[in-house]
Write an enzyme that holds these catalytic residues in place. Structure first.
Site, PDB file in Angstrom:
ATOM      1  N   ARG A 117       0.933  -1.240   0.049  1.00  0.00           N
ATOM      2  CA  ARG A 117       0.005  -0.014  -0.024  1.00  0.00           C
ATOM      3  C   ARG A 117       1.023   1.347   0.086  1.00  0.00           C
ATOM      4  O   ARG A 117       0.494   2.243  -0.427  1.00  0.00           O
ATOM      5  CB  ARG A 117      -0.959  -0.217   1.422  1.00  0.00           C
ATOM      6  CG  ARG A 117      -1.904   1.239   1.265  1.00  0.00           C
ATOM      7  CD  ARG A 117      -3.242   1.113   1.983  1.00  0.00           C
ATOM      8  NE  ARG A 117      -2.771   0.467   3.448  1.00  0.00           N
ATOM      9  CZ  ARG A 117      -2.165   0.858   4.502  1.00  0.00           C
ATOM     10  NH1 ARG A 117      -2.119   2.117   4.556  1.00  0.00           N
ATOM     11  NH2 ARG A 117      -2.362   0.050   5.615  1.00  0.00           N
ATOM     12  N   TYR A 131     -13.984  16.327 -16.402  1.00  0.00           N
ATOM     13  CA  TYR A 131     -14.412  14.974 -16.530  1.00  0.00           C
ATOM     14  C   TYR A 131     -15.423  14.999 -15.586  1.00  0.00           C
ATOM     15  O   TYR A 131     -15.380  15.609 -14.392  1.00  0.00           O
ATOM     16  CB  TYR A 131     -13.397  14.072 -16.416  1.00  0.00           C
ATOM     17  CG  TYR A 131     -13.974  12.755 -16.248  1.00  0.00           C
ATOM     18  CD1 TYR A 131     -14.838  11.752 -16.903  1.00  0.00           C
ATOM     19  CD2 TYR A 131     -13.613  11.977 -14.785  1.00  0.00           C
ATOM     20  CE1 TYR A 131     -15.168  10.831 -16.680  1.00  0.00           C
ATOM     21  CE2 TYR A 131     -14.186  10.797 -14.372  1.00  0.00           C
ATOM     22  CZ  TYR A 131     -14.825  10.234 -15.187  1.00  0.00           C
ATOM     23  OH  TYR A 131     -15.551   9.009 -14.902  1.00  0.00           O
ATOM     24  N   ASP A 166      -4.822  18.448 -15.492  1.00  0.00           N
ATOM     25  CA  ASP A 166      -5.025  17.123 -16.052  1.00  0.00           C
ATOM     26  C   ASP A 166      -4.870  16.838 -17.579  1.00  0.00           C
ATOM     27  O   ASP A 166      -5.704  17.471 -18.291  1.00  0.00           O
ATOM     28  CB  ASP A 166      -6.669  16.627 -15.730  1.00  0.00           C
ATOM     29  CG  ASP A 166      -7.113  15.241 -16.354  1.00  0.00           C
ATOM     30  OD1 ASP A 166      -6.562  14.734 -17.030  1.00  0.00           O
ATOM     31  OD2 ASP A 166      -8.029  14.846 -15.538  1.00  0.00           O
ATOM     32  N   LYS A 173      -6.081   5.517 -19.564  1.00  0.00           N
ATOM     33  CA  LYS A 173      -6.489   5.858 -21.078  1.00  0.00           C
ATOM     34  C   LYS A 173      -4.918   5.532 -21.713  1.00  0.00           C
ATOM     35  O   LYS A 173      -4.973   4.340 -21.882  1.00  0.00           O
ATOM     36  CB  LYS A 173      -7.122   7.473 -21.040  1.00  0.00           C
ATOM     37  CG  LYS A 173      -8.118   7.531 -20.120  1.00  0.00           C
ATOM     38  CD  LYS A 173      -9.320   6.774 -20.419  1.00  0.00           C
ATOM     39  CE  LYS A 173     -10.613   7.212 -19.848  1.00  0.00           C
ATOM     40  NZ  LYS A 173     -10.645   7.452 -18.183  1.00  0.00           N
TER      41      LYS A 173
END
Ligand SMILES: Cc1ncc(COP(=O)(O)O)c(C=O)c1O
Length: 389
Positions: free
Chosen positions: A55, A108, A180, A205
């Protein structure tokens, strides 16, 4: 990236560590949650050679992070379980109650929700900038602004925003500019070189590129990433090692893939713009009056995503999707295979009809993510489907 090495070369050699990996040419998958604990862990920890718990860090994830870091030209990079994991972790790390964020509205839908629904519950104030207003950034960013957030190019109309102008305005008041850059990829745009403080990606993406993983990335200076690290660990937004392995593998062909996406995007935007059933094509540089000038300053290629407004509106858009034979009807973008979707049902389903209208998003808008197929085959499929709307 080392001086003189270009992205295509860096992606093959930038993260090789044969001495740590039994000589393996391909960095192996460390699918482990935990690690042998050296007796003097705290002494060894600073060396970067020991790990405690996946983690917090994992050698496979570090390989992919190093490739993204080098491409963007930042001091460090962190990977997350998704693009939304990257965005939320970054914002929770940088903000506290009472702080103000300036956000350019064409985001988005998930990011929009984060700003609209989640952050205000923790006392963060969001000042929205309407994309059509084209305000002077220095008039919008104030002494109370801690973070400025923009997406460029932005979905679903592929608008471009001036990174340098927003970076200068943020700098003047000591705020951080986060860009972004998911639609652009680091092959087509490097926001840090234009003054951004942090660059963020949905690595789901183009960076992954094969529609087989979900991941997020953040690149920037170590002093900011150090602040993000503890929140990254406490929120538990770490990337899984297998997704990290797939991401590193996908990244090796990023430059080749993006070159093909750019070619397909440019050619198909041009040809569909002349089709009698198409009202308008949205592609980076073509949406607003200043877009071409901004895009040519900060982008070296325009990518493979375009949107289409059809003359027959929503009914024609639905028929068009039904008639596609090669192009998949699916949400997301940036993979090697072409996808088509209706943003009002997918990425921007969170917006009301009134908001869609205010943002000048036509109700039947179709988003196309052009893959790396042969452009003639794609054009054949797209034009046969348009011919039957
Ligand atoms: C521009 C942009 N940023 C961020 C995200 C969120 O990324 P993820 O789906 O990997 O959480 C998306 C997802 O579609 C996106 O399109």
């Amino acid at each position: 990236m080392p001086e003189g090495i270009r992205p295509g070369t860096f992606l093959q050699h930038g993260a090789r560590r044969p001495e740590r990996n039994a000589g393996a040419v391909v960095p192996p998958l460390y699918q482990t949650s935990t690690y042998h604990y050296p007796a003097a862990f705290s002494e060894a920890a600073g060396s970067g050679e020991v790990h405690l718990y996946t983690r917090m860090d994992n050698p496979t994830v570090e390989v992919a992070a190093e490739l993204v870091r080098g491409l963007e030209g930042g001091e460090g990079a962190r990977l997350f379980s998704s693009g939304m994991g990257a965005a939320s972790t970054t914002l929770f790390a940088l903000l506290k109650a009472g702080d103000e964020v300036v956000a350019l509205e064409d985001l988005y839908g998930g990011t929009l929700d984060l700003f609209r629904e989640t952050l205000p519950r923790f006392g963060v104030q969001v000042r929205w900038v309407t994309e059509t207003a084209r305000l002077d950034p220095s008039e919008v960013v104030t002494a109370r602004t801690r973070v400025v957030w923009l997406e460029t190019p932005s979905g679903p109309l592929l608008r471009v925003h001036d990174i340098r102008a927003w970076a200068d305005a943020a700098d003047r008041v000591g705020a951080l500019l986060v860009v972004d850059s998911t639609f652009a990829t680091p092959i087509n745009q490097r926001p840090l070189a234009h003054g951004a403080d942090l660059v963020i990606h949905s690595a789901t993406k183009y960076l992954g590129g094969h529609s087989d993983l979900v991941a997020g990335a953040l690149v920037g200076p170590s002093r900011i990433l150090d602040r993000v690290d503890s929140v990254h660990a406490t929120l538990g937004s770490a990337l899984d090692p297998f997704a990290g392995f797939l991401l590193a593998r996908g990244l090796r062909t990023l430059e080749l893939r993006v070159a093909r996406h750019n070619d397909n995007g440019r050619r198909i935007a041009q040809e569909l713009g002349a089709h009698p059933s198409v009202d308008r094509v949205y592609y980076p540089g073509r949406t607003g009056p200043d877009d071409e000038a901004i895009a040519s300053r900060q982008m070296t290629g325009r990518g493979g995503v375009l949107s289409l407004a059809l003359k027959g509106g929503p009914a024609a858009a639905e028929k068009f999707l039904r008639n596609l034979r090669l192009v998949h009807v699916a949400s997301s973008f940036g993979g090697v295979e072409s996808l088509a979707s209706l943003p009002r049902e997918t990425s921007h389903r969170h917006l009301s009809d009134a908001e869609l209208a205010r943002r000048e998003i036509p109700p039947g808008l179709v988003r196309l993510s052009l893959g790396i197929e042969d452009a003639d085959d794609l054009l054949h499929d797209l034009t046969q489907a348009l011919g039957r709307v």
